[in-house]
Each structure stands twice: as C-alpha cells, then as structure tokens.
Design a protein around this motif. Structure first.
Motif, PDB file in Angstrom:
ATOM      1  N   GLY A  31       8.852 -10.438  -8.053  1.00 35.68           N
ATOM      2  CA  GLY A  31       9.913 -11.416  -7.824  1.00 35.68           C
ATOM      3  C   GLY A  31       9.870 -11.977  -6.420  1.00 35.68           C
ATOM      4  N   GLU A  32      10.993 -11.911  -5.719  1.00 33.76           N
ATOM      5  CA  GLU A  32      11.079 -12.475  -4.375  1.00 33.76           C
ATOM      6  C   GLU A  32      10.140 -11.764  -3.404  1.00 33.76           C
ATOM      7  N   GLN A  33       9.962 -10.450  -3.588  1.00 34.55           N
ATOM      8  CA  GLN A  33       9.074  -9.715  -2.701  1.00 34.55           C
ATOM      9  C   GLN A  33       7.623 -10.173  -2.874  1.00 34.55           C
ATOM     10  N   PHE A  34       7.216 -10.384  -4.115  1.00 35.27           N
ATOM     11  CA  PHE A  34       5.864 -10.883  -4.352  1.00 35.27           C
ATOM     12  C   PHE A  34       5.683 -12.262  -3.739  1.00 35.27           C
ATOM     13  N   ALA A  35       6.665 -13.131  -3.943  1.00 34.87           N
ATOM     14  CA  ALA A  35       6.579 -14.490  -3.404  1.00 34.87           C
ATOM     15  C   ALA A  35       6.488 -14.471  -1.881  1.00 34.87           C
ATOM     16  N   ALA A  36       7.275 -13.601  -1.240  1.00 34.68           N
ATOM     17  CA  ALA A  36       7.248 -13.521   0.217  1.00 34.68           C
ATOM     18  C   ALA A  36       5.922 -12.968   0.715  1.00 34.68           C
ATOM     19  N   LEU A  37       5.383 -11.967   0.019  1.00 31.43           N
ATOM     20  CA  LEU A  37       4.105 -11.384   0.419  1.00 31.43           C
ATOM     21  C   LEU A  37       2.979 -12.408   0.261  1.00 31.43           C
ATOM     22  N   LYS A  38       3.009 -13.146  -0.829  1.00 29.53           N
ATOM     23  CA  LYS A  38       2.003 -14.184  -1.062  1.00 29.53           C
ATOM     24  C   LYS A  38       2.119 -15.287  -0.014  1.00 29.53           C
ATOM     25  N   ASP A  39       3.340 -15.659   0.334  1.00 26.83           N
ATOM     26  CA  ASP A  39       3.542 -16.689   1.349  1.00 26.83           C
ATOM     27  C   ASP A  39       2.972 -16.250   2.694  1.00 26.83           C
ATOM     28  N   LEU A  40       3.072 -14.964   2.987  1.00 26.58           N
ATOM     29  CA  LEU A  40       2.601 -14.430   4.263  1.00 26.58           C
ATOM     30  C   LEU A  40       1.083 -14.369   4.334  1.00 26.58           C
ATOM     31  N   PHE A  41       0.447 -13.978   3.223  1.00 23.44           N
ATOM     32  CA  PHE A  41      -0.988 -13.695   3.272  1.00 23.44           C
ATOM     33  C   PHE A  41      -1.870 -14.640   2.457  1.00 23.44           C
ATOM     34  N   GLY A  42      -1.313 -15.292   1.444  1.00 24.07           N
ATOM     35  CA  GLY A  42      -2.177 -16.091   0.578  1.00 24.07           C
ATOM     36  C   GLY A  42      -1.480 -17.272  -0.058  1.00 24.07           C
ATOM     37  N   ALA A  43      -0.742 -18.028   0.734  1.00 27.07           N
ATOM     38  CA  ALA A  43       0.055 -19.129   0.184  1.00 27.07           C
ATOM     39  C   ALA A  43      -0.799 -20.214  -0.463  1.00 27.07           C
ATOM     40  N   ASP A  44      -2.070 -20.288  -0.090  1.00 29.88           N
ATOM     41  CA  ASP A  44      -2.942 -21.336  -0.620  1.00 29.88           C
ATOM     42  C   ASP A  44      -3.673 -20.928  -1.895  1.00 29.88           C
ATOM     43  N   ARG A  45      -3.365 -19.754  -2.442  1.00 28.83           N
ATOM     44  CA  ARG A  45      -4.048 -19.274  -3.643  1.00 28.83           C
ATOM     45  C   ARG A  45      -3.052 -19.179  -4.799  1.00 28.83           C
ATOM     46  N   SER A  46      -3.561 -19.092  -6.016  1.00 32.06           N
ATOM     47  CA  SER A  46      -2.695 -18.982  -7.186  1.00 32.06           C
ATOM     48  C   SER A  46      -2.076 -17.586  -7.268  1.00 32.06           C
ATOM     49  N   ASP A  47      -1.020 -17.463  -8.050  1.00 31.73           N
ATOM     50  CA  ASP A  47      -0.397 -16.153  -8.239  1.00 31.73           C
ATOM     51  C   ASP A  47      -1.388 -15.160  -8.835  1.00 31.73           C
ATOM     52  N   ASP A  48      -2.183 -15.594  -9.806  1.00 31.49           N
ATOM     53  CA  ASP A  48      -3.153 -14.703 -10.431  1.00 31.49           C
ATOM     54  C   ASP A  48      -4.187 -14.225  -9.413  1.00 31.49           C
ATOM     55  N   GLU A  49      -4.670 -15.142  -8.581  1.00 33.11           N
ATOM     56  CA  GLU A  49      -5.654 -14.761  -7.567  1.00 33.11           C
ATOM     57  C   GLU A  49      -5.058 -13.759  -6.591  1.00 33.11           C
ATOM     58  N   PHE A  50      -3.821 -14.011  -6.174  1.00 34.86           N
ATOM     59  CA  PHE A  50      -3.222 -13.114  -5.195  1.00 34.86           C
ATOM     60  C   PHE A  50      -2.926 -11.751  -5.799  1.00 34.86           C
ATOM     61  N   ARG A  51      -2.472 -11.722  -7.057  1.00 38.53           N
ATOM     62  CA  ARG A  51      -2.229 -10.424  -7.710  1.00 38.53           C
ATOM     63  C   ARG A  51      -3.532  -9.628  -7.816  1.00 38.53           C
ATOM     64  N   THR A  52      -4.621 -10.319  -8.120  1.00 36.63           N
ATOM     65  CA  THR A  52      -5.908  -9.637  -8.199  1.00 36.63           C
ATOM     66  C   THR A  52      -6.289  -9.045  -6.850  1.00 36.63           C
ATOM     67  N   PHE A  53      -6.094  -9.826  -5.779  1.00 34.82           N
ATOM     68  CA  PHE A  53      -6.407  -9.317  -4.441  1.00 34.82           C
ATOM     69  C   PHE A  53      -5.496  -8.158  -4.083  1.00 34.82           C
ATOM     70  N   LEU A  54      -4.220  -8.269  -4.448  1.00 32.19           N
ATOM     71  CA  LEU A  54      -3.262  -7.218  -4.148  1.00 32.19           C
ATOM     72  C   LEU A  54      -3.675  -5.896  -4.791  1.00 32.19           C
ATOM     73  N   GLY A  55      -4.325  -5.992  -5.943  1.00 36.23           N
ATOM     74  CA  GLY A  55      -4.799  -4.791  -6.620  1.00 36.23           C
ATOM     75  C   GLY A  55      -5.897  -4.071  -5.863  1.00 36.23           C
ATOM     76  N   LEU A  56      -6.543  -4.754  -4.917  1.00 37.22           N
ATOM     77  CA  LEU A  56      -7.586  -4.131  -4.105  1.00 37.22           C
ATOM     78  C   LEU A  56      -7.013  -3.348  -2.930  1.00 37.22           C
ATOM     79  N   PHE A  57      -5.774  -3.630  -2.560  1.00 31.89           N
ATOM     80  CA  PHE A  57      -5.186  -2.959  -1.411  1.00 31.89           C
ATOM     81  C   PHE A  57      -4.999  -1.478  -1.688  1.00 31.89           C
ATOM     82  N   GLN A  58      -5.171  -0.672  -0.657  1.00 31.12           N
ATOM     83  CA  GLN A  58      -4.890   0.747  -0.766  1.00 31.12           C
ATOM     84  C   GLN A  58      -3.536   1.043  -0.157  1.00 31.12           C
ATOM     85  N   THR A  59      -2.963   2.171  -0.517  1.00 35.18           N
ATOM     86  CA  THR A  59      -1.594   2.459  -0.106  1.00 35.18           C
ATOM     87  C   THR A  59      -1.463   2.746   1.382  1.00 35.18           C
ATOM     88  N   ASP A  60      -2.476   3.373   1.982  1.00 32.91           N
ATOM     89  CA  ASP A  60      -2.306   3.951   3.315  1.00 32.91           C
ATOM     90  C   ASP A  60      -3.125   3.242   4.389  1.00 32.91           C
TER      91      ASP A  60
END
Length: 302
Positions: free
Chosen positions: A186-215
């Motif tokens: 929701g709003e948290q995803f939109a804010a995170l995408k705006d911060l790091f990947g505003a020029d990419r699609s939601d699908d692209e950013f979700r895919t990239f987000l899946g590469l992130f590690q927790t720590d």
C-alpha cells in the motif's frame, strides 16, 4: 584499519589486457542485482565479476520467520549473520577478492550506494589493485564520515520514514539493521518505490525488492576511512551521477564530486549523468553499460 600502502600509480603495463569490471553492491543488496548489467556488459564483449560483501548473498541471514505467515516476534530476535562484521572486515574481504581478479588483468571497480564506502577504504589501503574507480551514486566520503552525510542539508528532502517503518528488532541487540521488506504494501510500498525506483513499474520494483536481504551491517567506516589524496586520490575515477535519484539526491552526489575534486584537483572525477533513479539503471542497464564500455576502452588504451 591497517596503515595505507605507499602511494603508487596503478600499473598500466597490461593495458592491452581485457579489464574486469568488479561490481560492488550497496546496503541490503547483493551480487544478484547486477545480473542485467552483467548481461549488457557481456553483450558488449566486457568481462565482469559481481561480488558479495561479507554477510551478503548466500552468506546472509534468511530467518524462517521472514517467510509467510510471518512471525514478527521471532523475526525481531533471530540471530544475524551481520553481527560482528566490521567495516575493516568488509574492506579486507573486498581487497582480497580484487587482488585475485587483478592477477588476470586490469580492474575497474564500480560501487553502488553504500558500496562506495568500502571501495574508498580499499583504494586508500591498496591503491595498486585498481586501475579505475567508478561511483554510481555511491558514498565517497571526504569531509565527513560516510554515515554523517545523511544529516547534511542535501539530504533534508529524503523521506526515510518508510525505512524506519520497515525496521524490526533492536539494532543494538541484533548487531545489524533488519528490515522486513515484505511488509512494504500500500502506502509503504508506494513510498519505498518513490524513494528508490520511481521511474520503474510496480512489477519491476517488486521483483527488485525480492532480491533485498533482511540484514545490513551497522559499521560504515569512520574518520580513517575517508578518501586519502595520496592513495585513493591518485587513481582515475568516474562518478555515474543518477539524475533522478531520490535516496541520494543529485545535490548530494554533486557535493561528493566537488569534495573529491577539491582533494585532488589534478585528478578530478569524470562525470556522466544517467537519467535514472537509485535502482532504475540496474533494471534497465543499457545506458550504464555504454558508459562503462567507454571507461573500459580508456583503461585498455592506457
């Protein structure tokens, strides 16, 4: 941190050899995020190696509590592989990896984001390993410690509230920063995408987000890890300025460039601006690959 090695100019004796582009990731990231860029480099005939810094890649913590259905209480307390890993450990690991690669030819080291702090320290202590440094919207601390730049006026407009929302557990108890990226909706995803990947699609950013590690580690270096004119400052360097970056804004990138140039006015940054967010150039790497190809050609020409 060990004492800096004597200032040397990187050897150009193997200028006709094929350089290796060594790729150094940023915070919460790993070597996996460089796959599209490596494919683009290979298509242009360039050799590359993406590294995992200590506690990253397959050495990261991936708590069972992070999987669905999440157990947030367990996630907040699961031991972290990052605990106890210092900036010095990271720099030592990086230098050893680059040394093994440089045995086969020149090295062009490209760091992204927080990876720039490790690259700067490695170039301070082992300048002979590097033929060219590339900072892709990366921290190259000169006047301040790397973390201290976050409190500077150029960062005032950066909205880090979403990252604070995603933090779980106590950094002091975990020995690491831990983010629950799967809570970004929701709003948290939109804010995170705006911060790091505003020029990419939601699908692209979700895919990239899946590469992130927790720590991520707590130690980004101190005063002794700032760029040093006699070692780091003698290596040719390029800043890939990301013009649409909202997490390290262009004003901060310009400050880092200006500080580096003031430190070594006879060896200023070459600057290229990519029309990209913080992560967009890794998703669509064509422009970045061409910029890197130009650097490779320069290194090969000596």
């Amino acid at each position: 941190m060990t004492s800096p090695a004597p200032a040397t100019t990187p050897s150009r004796s193997s200028a006709t050899a094929q350089p290796t582009v060594v790729l150094i990731h940023g915070a919460f990231a790993n070597s996996f995020s460089f796959a599209p860029l490596q494919a683009a480099l290979a298509a242009r005939g360039m050799r590359s190696a993406a590294l995992d810094l200590p506690g990253h890649g397959f050495a990261t913590t991936s708590p069972a509590a992070y999987q669905s259905p999440q157990d947030l209480e367990a996630l907040a307390s699961a031991p972290s592989a990052m605990a106890g890993i210092s900036h010095t450990d990271t720099v030592t690991h990086l230098a050893e990896a680059v040394a093994s690669i440089r045995a086969h030819g020149p090295v062009i080291a490209l760091a992204h984001s927080r990876g720039g702090a490790a690259l700067t320290s490695a170039a301070n202590t082992r300048p002979e390993l590097f033929d060219h440094l590339v900072y892709a919207s990366a921290w190259a601390p000169v006047d301040l410690d790397a973390a201290a730049y976050n409190a500077e006026p150029e960062m005032a407009g950066v909205d880090n509230a979403v990252l604070a929302f995603l933090l779980v557990g106590s950094p002091g108890e975990l020995g690491a920063l831990r983010c629950n990226f799967r809570a970004a909706a929701g709003e948290q995803f939109a804010a995170l995408k705006d911060l790091f990947g505003a020029d990419r699609s939601d699908d692209e950013f979700r895919t990239f987000l899946g590469l992130f590690q927790t720590d991520e580690g707590l130690d980004a270096g101190g005063a002794d890890d700032r760029a040093q004119a006699g070692t780091w400052g003698r290596i040719p360097r390029t800043f890939l300025r990301l013009g649409a970056d909202r997490s390290i804004p262009p004003a901060m990138q310009d400050r880092l460039i200006a500080e580096g140039d003031a430190l070594t006015p006879d060896n200023p940054y070459r600057v290229r601006t990519l029309d990209s967010s913080h992560l967009g150039w890794l998703i669509d790497p064509a422009e970045a690959a061409q910029a890197i190809a130009d650097i490779v050609a320069e290194v090969r020409a000596g």
